[in-house]
Design a protein around this motif. Structure first.
Motif, PDB file in Angstrom:
ATOM      1  N   THR A  44      -5.703  -2.487   1.765  1.00  0.00           N
ATOM      2  CA  THR A  44      -4.500  -1.848   2.296  1.00  0.00           C
ATOM      3  C   THR A  44      -3.315  -2.070   1.371  1.00  0.00           C
ATOM      4  OG1 THR A  44      -5.264  -2.253   4.565  1.00  0.00           O
ATOM      5  CG2 THR A  44      -2.948  -1.665   4.277  1.00  0.00           C
ATOM      6  N   PRO A  78      -7.809   8.098   1.058  1.00  0.00           N
ATOM      7  CA  PRO A  78      -6.693   8.872   1.613  1.00  0.00           C
ATOM      8  C   PRO A  78      -5.882   9.464   0.465  1.00  0.00           C
ATOM      9  CG  PRO A  78      -6.253   6.523   1.774  1.00  0.00           C
ATOM     10  CD  PRO A  78      -7.660   6.652   1.288  1.00  0.00           C
ATOM     11  N   GLN A  79      -5.109  10.478   0.756  1.00  0.00           N
ATOM     12  CA  GLN A  79      -4.403  11.194  -0.316  1.00  0.00           C
ATOM     13  C   GLN A  79      -3.357  10.337  -1.024  1.00  0.00           C
ATOM     14  OE1 GLN A  79      -2.525  14.561   1.516  1.00  0.00           O
ATOM     15  NE2 GLN A  79      -1.098  13.329   2.733  1.00  0.00           N
ATOM     16  N   GLU A  80      -2.948   9.249  -0.384  1.00  0.00           N
ATOM     17  CA  GLU A  80      -1.950   8.381  -1.020  1.00  0.00           C
ATOM     18  C   GLU A  80      -2.540   7.545  -2.158  1.00  0.00           C
ATOM     19  OE1 GLU A  80      -0.646   9.363   3.080  1.00  0.00           O
ATOM     20  OE2 GLU A  80      -2.494   8.553   2.204  1.00  0.00           O
ATOM     21  N   TRP A  81      -3.863   7.416  -2.166  1.00  0.00           N
ATOM     22  CA  TRP A  81      -4.532   6.710  -3.262  1.00  0.00           C
ATOM     23  C   TRP A  81      -5.058   7.756  -4.248  1.00  0.00           C
ATOM     24  CZ3 TRP A  81      -5.008   1.517  -4.287  1.00  0.00           C
ATOM     25  CH2 TRP A  81      -4.650   0.624  -3.263  1.00  0.00           C
ATOM     26  N   TYR A  90      -1.941   3.483  -6.025  1.00  0.00           N
ATOM     27  CA  TYR A  90      -1.161   3.796  -4.829  1.00  0.00           C
ATOM     28  C   TYR A  90       0.299   3.766  -5.256  1.00  0.00           C
ATOM     29  CZ  TYR A  90       1.600   2.665  -0.669  1.00  0.00           C
ATOM     30  OH  TYR A  90       2.560   2.635   0.303  1.00  0.00           O
ATOM     31  N   GLN A  95       4.870   2.656   3.416  1.00  0.00           N
ATOM     32  CA  GLN A  95       4.071   2.488   4.628  1.00  0.00           C
ATOM     33  C   GLN A  95       2.642   2.110   4.231  1.00  0.00           C
ATOM     34  OE1 GLN A  95       4.318   6.372   6.506  1.00  0.00           O
ATOM     35  NE2 GLN A  95       2.309   6.959   5.706  1.00  0.00           N
ATOM     36  N   VAL A  97      -1.259   2.019   3.697  1.00  0.00           N
ATOM     37  CA  VAL A  97      -2.329   3.013   3.579  1.00  0.00           C
ATOM     38  C   VAL A  97      -3.607   2.280   3.160  1.00  0.00           C
ATOM     39  CG1 VAL A  97      -3.128   5.132   2.490  1.00  0.00           C
ATOM     40  CG2 VAL A  97      -0.684   4.799   2.900  1.00  0.00           C
ATOM     41  N   SER A  98      -4.683   2.513   3.913  1.00  0.00           N
ATOM     42  CA  SER A  98      -5.919   1.756   3.688  1.00  0.00           C
ATOM     43  C   SER A  98      -7.080   2.656   3.303  1.00  0.00           C
ATOM     44  CB  SER A  98      -6.311   0.994   4.962  1.00  0.00           C
ATOM     45  OG  SER A  98      -5.272   0.162   5.410  1.00  0.00           O
TER      46      SER A  98
END
Length: 214
Positions: A44, A78-81, A90, A95, A97-98
């Motif tokens: 995370t 997830p799209q943030e990674w 990342y 916030q 994100v895992s």
């Protein structure tokens, strides 16, 4: 009080079961610890940072499972990674994100993080272990290895090939000890020297099995 043959067998079985359980959970418990077969590792990016860091980015250079490098493109992310060349990045969005790695028959996990002046914090969770790492370093670039060895779990029935013979050997001994004629013979036969000799032999055999199966 006299018991029938059937009652004696039942009593011997119950005593043998109790002795087997006690030995399995105490003296012989090392024989029944096995590697955890399935686990999940949650990574995370917390989106938080050290007060001196200029950002909260997390960069992973390499994930190695049992010395085998993981292909970042094979992961469900997830799209943030984002996979960026040789790195899994990342970019701080303030916030958490895992993403999760499913682990099967994994003994050693080695994750290589990048430490820098714009790095944030990352949390790693596996089994009952949880750890938060601050990747901030007042330098342009550095590396940090996070290494984790999975815990063994106590599973007696996973080694049934050893548990069953152990039970029957104990049952034979218990049955013999409950036989009065056998006990009288033992008193005549078992001198102190013989008892010490048998103890040493039993100890050597036990150490051999622990070395062989653990």
């Amino acid at each position: 009080m006299k018991f029938t043959i059937k009652q004696k067998i039942i009593i011997d079985l119950l005593i043998s079961a109790a002795v087997t359980i006690i030995l399995t959970c105490t003296i012989l418990n090392s024989l029944y610890y096995v590697d955890r077969s399935n686990s999940k590792l949650m990574i995370t990016a917390l989106g938080s940072k050290n007060g001196e860091s200029t950002a909260s980015e997390v960069r992973i250079h390499e994930i190695s499972l049992n010395n085998n490098k993981v292909d970042f493109n094979s992961l469900k992310l997830p799209q943030e990674w984002k996979v960026n060349g040789e790195y899994l990045n990342y970019y701080g969005i303030n916030q958490p994100v895992s993403f999760i790695l499913d682990l099967k028959d994994i003994k050693v996990i080695d994750i290589l993080f990048a430490k820098s002046s714009d790095a944030g914090k990352v949390k790693l969770q596996i089994d009952s272990h949880e750890e938060t790492i601050d990747l901030y370093e007042n330098i342009s670039w550095d590396e940090y290895h996070w290494i984790y060895k999975t815990n063994k779990v106590f599973k007696p029935f996973s080694r049934i090939y050893f548990l069953i013979p152990q039970f029957f050997i104990i049952f034979i001994v218990v049955s013999k000890l409950n036989n009065k004629e056998f006990l009288l013979k033992c008193k005549l036969f078992c001198s102190k020297k013989n008892l010490i000799k048998y103890f040493i032999i039993a100890l050597i055999v036990n150490i051999f099995f622990i070395y062989l199966y653990c």
